[in-house]
Design an enzyme around this catalytic site. Sequence first.
Site, PDB file in Angstrom:
ATOM      1  CD  GLU A 110      -6.784 -13.454  10.823  1.00  0.00           C
ATOM      2  OE1 GLU A 110      -6.000 -13.606   9.871  1.00  0.00           O
ATOM      3  OE2 GLU A 110      -7.450 -14.376  11.311  1.00  0.00           O
ATOM      4  CD  GLU A 156     -11.741 -14.021   9.792  1.00  0.00           C
ATOM      5  OE1 GLU A 156     -11.032 -15.017   9.655  1.00  0.00           O
ATOM      6  OE2 GLU A 156     -11.442 -12.895   9.363  1.00  0.00           O
TER       7      GLU A 156
END
Length: 471
Positions: A177, A369
């Site tokens: 991320e 995810e």
Amino acid sequence: MRKDFLWGGATAANQCEGGWKEGGRGMAIVDVIPQGANRMPVMQGILDYRELPEGSCYPGREAIDFYGHYKEDIALFAEMGFKCYRFSFSWSRIFPTGEEMEPNQEGLKFYDSLVDELLKYGIEPVVTLCHFDAPLGLVEKYGSWKSRKMAGFFLRYCEVVFRHFKGRVRYWITFNEINMLMHLPFMGAGIRFEEGENQLQVKYQAAHHELVASAMAVKLAHEVSPDFQVGCMLAAGSVYPYSCNPADVWESMKKDRENYFFIDVQARGGYPEYAKKYLERQGIQLEMQREDAKILKENTVDFLSLSYYNSRCVRADGQGEAAGGNVFASAKNPYLECSQWGWPIDPMGFRITLNALYDRYQKPLFVVENGLGAVDVPEADGSVHDDCRIDYLRAHIQAMIAAADEDGVDLIGYTPWGCIDLVSATTGEMSKRYGFIYVDKNDSGEGTLKRLRKKSFGWYRDVIASNGEKL
Ligand code: BGP
């Protein structure tokens, strides 16, 4: 779905491994991120962890002690039929202060054993090199990614693990991320702000260092092995305009670009024009070295990985209710229900996001995810009825399959987050659970760490066995 689709699960060292003092591991960022009210300001880099009161609790230090339980946990993953498992190496387990010239052999030995255990069951390892992680030594001495030096230390670490795991690990992800750096700069990248510092300038400079380091890692990986597949990782979730008012639509495009910026550099190979103009308008001047543009251009990623939890929404007038529980500022979307933690639930948004990313980058996508953080309470007999998690995952898998089969999005695999319960990144809680496997530990750190199969465990096993047909 394609026959070789990689169904699996995802975790990361910072939130599950624990063993913070075992095997010669050095201190890491996560070791100084506390639980409770001080957590957010520390993660934002505005409260110095060295000023925290004594007795603060640091849930990442033990986490779920995957360090001591990995064999048992991997056996459970194998029982579900995982084809792959995404996890991260703890950088400071391999380079305890970050500055050593030689790696910590004990750290490598631990990951040898972990990787071999996966391979024993035919599970493909997917390794994140840096998941909200860095040796604390580098944070203290160099200010972490504020400094260009960080790229050199990162590359040394990459070189060691690439060579060491060549032939055993094929999929690598550079920074988890990467766009989280803009929202939680300390958690994401070890950035602490000094009084009076231009925070935006600091964040974009750090981002530049990470982007260059990521491209250098891609280059190195391809030199070490032509088999390696290296990906970037985006906290994804399309931004909707609150209305069809063009002002809202424009705002949503700008918000999307704040995130796309990172991937535009990593997947397309250079700073996009809108970003150059934006930085100029903000008065931000990035220090770049002469060869940077070339490095970025020549070393784009092989695939794009992403997390998707929810879509976002924006109003140009900034009015109205905000979506709860979200580190990305977002307006409340009146069409969506929310999780117990206030995160919107939007499976259709998953299909939209996958299509938007594939249209933009035309590279294979890996969903690394997705999932629902919810409270689970085991029954007296040890069963856990997590039907709401099954509902969430079913709807999202359906949307993902539609994106692949109906829209032609090229998807490598799907690894739901926290396939075994672990510490929440944003809240530090254990009670925000994502797993197919329950871990007996509460928010105060008490519990036996015993593992239990939840109802979703058997459900997901059937999903994998039927390649997504039995949902
Ligand atoms: C992502 C992170 C993960 C993970 C997940 C869920 O941002 O990559 O590390 O934790 O979100 O978030 P949370 O744990 O806050 O529920």
